[in-house]
Design a protein around this motif. Structure first.
Motif, PDB file in Angstrom:
ATOM      1  N   ASP A 223      25.364  18.265   8.817  1.00 32.81           N
ATOM      2  CA  ASP A 223      25.631  17.642   7.515  1.00 32.81           C
ATOM      3  C   ASP A 223      24.613  18.049   6.455  1.00 32.81           C
ATOM      4  O   ASP A 223      24.235  17.260   5.590  1.00 32.81           O
ATOM      5  CB  ASP A 223      25.701  16.112   7.637  1.00 32.81           C
ATOM      6  N   LYS A 224      24.195  19.310   6.550  1.00 36.46           N
ATOM      7  CA  LYS A 224      23.429  19.980   5.503  1.00 36.46           C
ATOM      8  C   LYS A 224      21.988  19.519   5.357  1.00 36.46           C
ATOM      9  O   LYS A 224      21.335  19.827   4.354  1.00 36.46           O
ATOM     10  CB  LYS A 224      24.145  19.851   4.149  1.00 36.46           C
ATOM     11  N   LEU A 225      21.465  18.815   6.333  1.00 37.51           N
ATOM     12  CA  LEU A 225      20.057  18.447   6.262  1.00 37.51           C
ATOM     13  C   LEU A 225      19.182  19.628   6.675  1.00 37.51           C
ATOM     14  O   LEU A 225      19.565  20.441   7.508  1.00 37.51           O
ATOM     15  CB  LEU A 225      19.766  17.244   7.164  1.00 37.51           C
ATOM     16  N   VAL A 472      18.096  10.446  10.202  1.00 38.38           N
ATOM     17  CA  VAL A 472      18.186  11.147   8.909  1.00 38.38           C
ATOM     18  C   VAL A 472      16.849  11.639   8.363  1.00 38.38           C
ATOM     19  O   VAL A 472      16.691  12.825   8.066  1.00 38.38           O
ATOM     20  CB  VAL A 472      18.845  10.240   7.827  1.00 38.38           C
ATOM     21  N   GLY A 477      14.881  16.854   4.437  1.00 35.96           N
ATOM     22  CA  GLY A 477      14.896  16.845   2.975  1.00 35.96           C
ATOM     23  C   GLY A 477      15.217  15.486   2.388  1.00 35.96           C
ATOM     24  O   GLY A 477      14.989  15.245   1.200  1.00 35.96           O
ATOM     25  N   ALA A 478      15.764  14.597   3.201  1.00 34.71           N
ATOM     26  CA  ALA A 478      16.078  13.253   2.713  1.00 34.71           C
ATOM     27  C   ALA A 478      14.912  12.288   2.937  1.00 34.71           C
ATOM     28  O   ALA A 478      15.080  11.080   2.789  1.00 34.71           O
ATOM     29  CB  ALA A 478      17.343  12.719   3.398  1.00 34.71           C
ATOM     30  N   ASP A 482      13.184   6.826  -1.940  1.00 38.35           N
ATOM     31  CA  ASP A 482      14.307   5.880  -1.969  1.00 38.35           C
ATOM     32  C   ASP A 482      14.752   5.447  -0.587  1.00 38.35           C
ATOM     33  O   ASP A 482      15.519   4.491  -0.462  1.00 38.35           O
ATOM     34  CB  ASP A 482      15.498   6.419  -2.788  1.00 38.35           C
ATOM     35  N   HIS A 483      14.299   6.119   0.476  1.00 35.11           N
ATOM     36  CA  HIS A 483      14.629   5.681   1.834  1.00 35.11           C
ATOM     37  C   HIS A 483      13.611   4.672   2.375  1.00 35.11           C
ATOM     38  O   HIS A 483      13.739   4.217   3.509  1.00 35.11           O
ATOM     39  CB  HIS A 483      14.746   6.888   2.770  1.00 35.11           C
ATOM     40  N   LYS A 485      11.809   0.960   2.558  1.00 36.28           N
ATOM     41  CA  LYS A 485      12.244  -0.425   2.350  1.00 36.28           C
ATOM     42  C   LYS A 485      11.030  -1.268   1.947  1.00 36.28           C
ATOM     43  O   LYS A 485      10.120  -1.488   2.749  1.00 36.28           O
ATOM     44  CB  LYS A 485      12.852  -0.992   3.634  1.00 36.28           C
TER      45      LYS A 485
ATOM     46  N   VAL B 158      19.894   3.918  -2.017  1.00 38.20           N
ATOM     47  CA  VAL B 158      20.372   4.451  -0.740  1.00 38.20           C
ATOM     48  C   VAL B 158      21.287   3.409  -0.096  1.00 38.20           C
ATOM     49  O   VAL B 158      20.982   2.220  -0.100  1.00 38.20           O
ATOM     50  CB  VAL B 158      19.195   4.760   0.205  1.00 38.20           C
ATOM     51  N   ASP B 222      24.584   9.856   0.042  1.00 43.57           N
ATOM     52  CA  ASP B 222      23.165  10.091   0.284  1.00 43.57           C
ATOM     53  C   ASP B 222      22.970  11.261   1.236  1.00 43.57           C
ATOM     54  O   ASP B 222      23.923  11.932   1.618  1.00 43.57           O
ATOM     55  CB  ASP B 222      22.538   8.829   0.905  1.00 43.57           C
ATOM     56  N   ASP B 223      21.713  11.451   1.619  1.00 43.58           N
ATOM     57  CA  ASP B 223      21.327  12.390   2.670  1.00 43.58           C
ATOM     58  C   ASP B 223      21.673  13.830   2.305  1.00 43.58           C
ATOM     59  O   ASP B 223      22.066  14.621   3.169  1.00 43.58           O
ATOM     60  CB  ASP B 223      21.941  11.995   4.019  1.00 43.58           C
ATOM     61  N   LYS B 224      21.549  14.147   1.019  1.00 43.74           N
ATOM     62  CA  LYS B 224      21.582  15.518   0.513  1.00 43.74           C
ATOM     63  C   LYS B 224      22.965  16.169   0.507  1.00 43.74           C
ATOM     64  O   LYS B 224      23.075  17.385   0.342  1.00 43.74           O
ATOM     65  CB  LYS B 224      20.600  16.407   1.299  1.00 43.74           C
ATOM     66  N   LEU B 225      24.012  15.392   0.668  1.00 39.86           N
ATOM     67  CA  LEU B 225      25.347  15.986   0.566  1.00 39.86           C
ATOM     68  C   LEU B 225      25.721  16.183  -0.899  1.00 39.86           C
ATOM     69  O   LEU B 225      25.326  15.418  -1.770  1.00 39.86           O
ATOM     70  CB  LEU B 225      26.374  15.096   1.263  1.00 39.86           C
ATOM     71  N   ALA B 246      21.454  12.984  -4.135  1.00 42.21           N
ATOM     72  CA  ALA B 246      21.013  11.635  -4.509  1.00 42.21           C
ATOM     73  C   ALA B 246      19.498  11.486  -4.429  1.00 42.21           C
ATOM     74  O   ALA B 246      18.869  10.934  -5.337  1.00 42.21           O
ATOM     75  CB  ALA B 246      21.696  10.601  -3.621  1.00 42.21           C
TER      76      ALA B 246
END
Lengths: 533, 533
Positions: A223-225, A472, A477-478, A482-483, A485, B158, B222-225, B246
């Motif tokens: 999924d492109k990570l 994730v 890269g994510a 913002d990830h 808490k 997120v 999210d997660d760079k998509l 995002a």
């Protein structure tokens, strides 16, 4: 074991009652919670580390700025003995710009990132798919790679994500951790890990000798990570390298298999920085009233990889450590023992920062038999004997580590230290209503408390809610601000501050396991793992 | 409704028995399963559409190649009357190269993609965060956007992914679909949707007039998509535009909020292609033995967006349609009615291809009251009366659509067509052991059967296992061949071939709902949705 297991389960279920049945918390508790809740700076600190400073690859120019920032912050908070504690590490490296495009059979802007510590390149060349995982694979490709971009990974398949990426731990999840885990030594596994490290260097040299333009590997997440973790930080790699998103990489290999091997344009505008080969742990103290030299310590690694901003790994832990320091200072709490705060570096390359601290101040082990490059100091670390305690060995009364993302603290791993369990449980009990009072007997590894615990020191890592760390953000890269808490981070800083205060004021230092005297036994009847590579 | 519900649940539970209690399948069934299982070409077809041809944006140069390929394939399979059926659509557009970098306060290669049908740009400029969702927001920004890259989305947060991204439907999930869904008309919602479309054009014009360098919006996952869905395919947009991942977008807005508004370098090397404004549906027939003109049809949209290769949306459906044609031809099955295969275009912009087919051959509705641009033909479509059947209206005996990814077919939506339910159920019954025998009463929309069903034609969409379609691949950069499931795709092609043969040989065409005579009523007591924008 059964008893301990039951105790843990009871503590878990009756957590809200625990505060009523244990003695009322010391006034310090209320002050810590007030400061950590109502005047928290933990997210401000984390944002500086991520949005502003960015990823903190060990010895990179960004890390140098981050080190200066951390020193200034600790001083601003009023800590003393704030210092950079250096050790030989290797080269700095950073990305200026990067682009990987498929040029033929059609134009596609691919999702890709340079691999850390690989040299720059700007070139257009055809690919060849040449998956190699051991030196024995080189022969088949010798003479076939010159002028090519070499795809060195097998394409694999999409992994069907049948579990929720974002998770919090249930009581049942935590109870599962509460088991004795025998320290094990699997020489075959260690050899495989060592071989994998060495192989990266061998492959790099082979591709250089063959005249390859660059290597490309597949991302290990779908999924492109992207991640871009690198190797050879001491010398720098010789062959330019990029990691390509799994979907894009697999497309390349399929087109090649159809006889339409694509041509790629790779621009990897990266820079080495050799202005200082030393990496620096940042250390800072809140001095105790007792001058015996006994101290307690909290640590988190401050360095990161470069695909994201190193937010959950590990600005989160670093910010909680700094915020714990701020809370203690701002609350005006004085302790008997000194409290030391450590921001480790070089963790991602193999706990280099904490290993350096151990070797300088706590205990020595013999040097590794093989010449040290890459991560070879890490593997086999626990098998090198004797362990020789240094004068500072007795002084470290407790060490607490944070390095599993930004999730709420749920308790602590006791690292098979049975005598410490009831004490840790008592200390954590006021945090029952905040969900942090589980003490599990088991061990955990892969971060900076590990080799302290391995020489018998009372060094512990907290249990945390995983959130989307494993699925994730870890190294990807994510991994951005913002990830994180905020509620969880505030709780973590308060728990850490409290544990440090309790440990620093305890009448006796935490009980220790004996100093290990000999290598761990290997199981002579061990059945080889059929799934091992 | 309760009865139908129970029947569906029973069919599901006793699926493996169904084949024993219904009459033995016709010989055609075994021939279809043999051909579709043992000599399947569905993945070969899908790979051509994705890896080789790539994304198929309507009217793009890649789509032109894909159209030629599809025509040649249908001819090679021996279909007749293979044709491109054109209608006025607009401009072609494609990406040559793209890059978005943060230049200050530090260098970061961002993850971003040009927005379809926006013009090219190569520029470096500061950002301004100016979230705008309606024209009333323009006043606050007038005079402040010249020379800026305008971030037009609110950053949001997120989304914690607490459900598994990859799913298959349980019997319970399917049973939930088996309910009567009253056709509804919510004028307020329609007005909002229309306003949103119009707003994209207004914003584009506003930013152009203000002298903005480009606009940037946030990815909705999210997660760079990334996705890059565009607007204004008729004229092309006036303001260059990019979608930013995002995580990267939010970092920009946070830095701006801290007073460190970044400067970006945007390279969007995109091209318009005005060589032909017509878009083309691809149509191909397997002629029936009966010359009455009655025919059955299968369709899937062949066009896609451009971030990935349009694999699950909708090379999957297109490949199943083509494979169904191949299976029927290769099995030598002859049918009474002609079987027509349609690869629609312009679906992503609003079902333009299937609307064009309806308007040419099936039924007419009055033109929309508002001038037609963008997607305005889509909204309000079902409210325009009278419906005037064309001579071809009676000829279409059944239409089957596939457009929900590559997941196994699990059954079919009967579109509130009660009389068709038992027939569809009987036809699907041999596929019980392959999991495809559920007939649910309810409706589904958003794809090319929708406006056929809306004029009373027996047009149906299959139920499919969602896999990672909604969570990951739909319109995203991860919509690539490796996310397709071969076993599922083979099953889908066989089910489709079988349903076409059954419908083409049925004594009577499928029962129809009456031709709707008047706009759907709006509920005068309807409570406004408090969550509506």
């Amino acid at each position: 074991m059964r008893l301990i297991h039951l105790l843990a389960a009871t503590a878990l279920v009756s957590a809200p009652l625990a505060a009523q049945t244990t003695p009322p918390p010391a006034p310090e508790f209320a002050r810590i919670v007030d400061e950590g809740t109502n005047r928290s700076q933990v997210m401000v600190l984390a944002q500086q580390m991520t949005d502003v400073l960015g990823p903190r690859l060990t010895n990179s120019p960004a890390m140098r700025k981050a080190e200066d920032w951390a020193v200034a912050e600790f001083k601003r908070m009023g800590l003393t003995n704030v210092r950079k504690d250096g050790f030989d590490f290797g080269r700095g490296w950073s990305i200026e710009r990067s682009s990987v495009r498929m040029m033929t059979p059609r134009a596609v802007q691919l999702t890709a990132i340079p691999i850390a510590w690989t040299p720059p390149v700007s070139a257009t060349a055809p690919i060849v798919v040449a998956p190699m995982t051991k030196k024995e694979h080189f022969a088949a490709w010798r003479g076939k790679l010159a002028g090519k971009i070499v795809l060195v990974s097998a394409p694999g398949k999409v992994d069907d994500a049948t579990e929720a990426p974002f998770k919090r731990l249930s009581g049942e999840d935590i109870a599962k951790l509460d088991t004795f885990k025998e320290p094990t030594w699997d020489p075959a596994k260690n050899a495989r890990n060592m071989a994998r490290m060495t192989f990266e260097e061998d492959l790099d040299a082979f591709l250089k000798a063959e005249g390859a333009v660059a290597l490309a590997r597949i991302s290990y997440r779908d999924d492109k990570l992207l991640h871009g973790e690198g190797y050879q930080h001491r010398t720098g790699a010789q062959t330019p390298g990029v990691e390509i998103a799994a979907e894009d990489y697999r497309r390349l290999t399929r087109l090649a298999a159809m006889g339409q091997a694509p041509t790629l344009e790779i621009v990897s505008d990266v820079k080495f920085d050799d202005s200082d080969r030393q990496a620096y742990n940042i250390l800072a103290d809140i001095p105790g009233t007792d001058k015996s030299g006994s101290y307690v310590m909290a640590g988190a690694h401050f360095d990161s990889w470069v695909a994201g901003d190193g937010a959950t790994d590990n600005a989160a832990g670093s910010a909680m450590v700094m915020e714990a320091a701020r809370i203690i200072r701002a609350s005006g709490i004085r302790t008997k023992r000194t409290i030391r705060f450590a921001l480790w570096t070089g963790e991602e390359q193999s706990l280099y920062g904490s290993i350096s601290y151990i070797e300088k101040y706590l205990a020595r082990r013999p040097a590794p038999a093989t010449p040290q490059n890459s991560d070879q100091n890490y593997y086999g670390q626990t098998q090198r004997f004797p362990v020789t305690p240094l004068p500072g060995y007795r002084d470290l009364a407790a060490y607490f580590n944070i390095d599993n993302g930004s999730g709420k603290l749920r308790g602590i791993y006791a690292e098979n230290n049975a005598a410490a369990v009831p004490i840790l449980r008592e200390w954590l009990s006021p945090f029952g209503p905040m969900g942090a009072d589980s003490v599990v007997f088991g061990r955990t590894g892969g971060t900076d408390h590990q080799f302290m615990a391995a020489v018998g020191l009372p060094a512990f890592q907290f249990i945390q809610d995983p959130l989307d760390y494993e699925s994730v953000t870890h190294h990807s890269g994510a991994d951005t601000f913002d990830h994180l808490k905020a509620t969880d981070m505030r709780q973590g800083a308060m728990v850490l501050a409290w544990m440090l205060v309790k440990a620093a004021n305890a009448d006796a230092p935490l009980p220790r396991n004996p100093i290990p005297q000999a290598p761990l036994p290997t199981d002579p009847f061990q059945t080889p793992d059929p799934n091992a590579e």
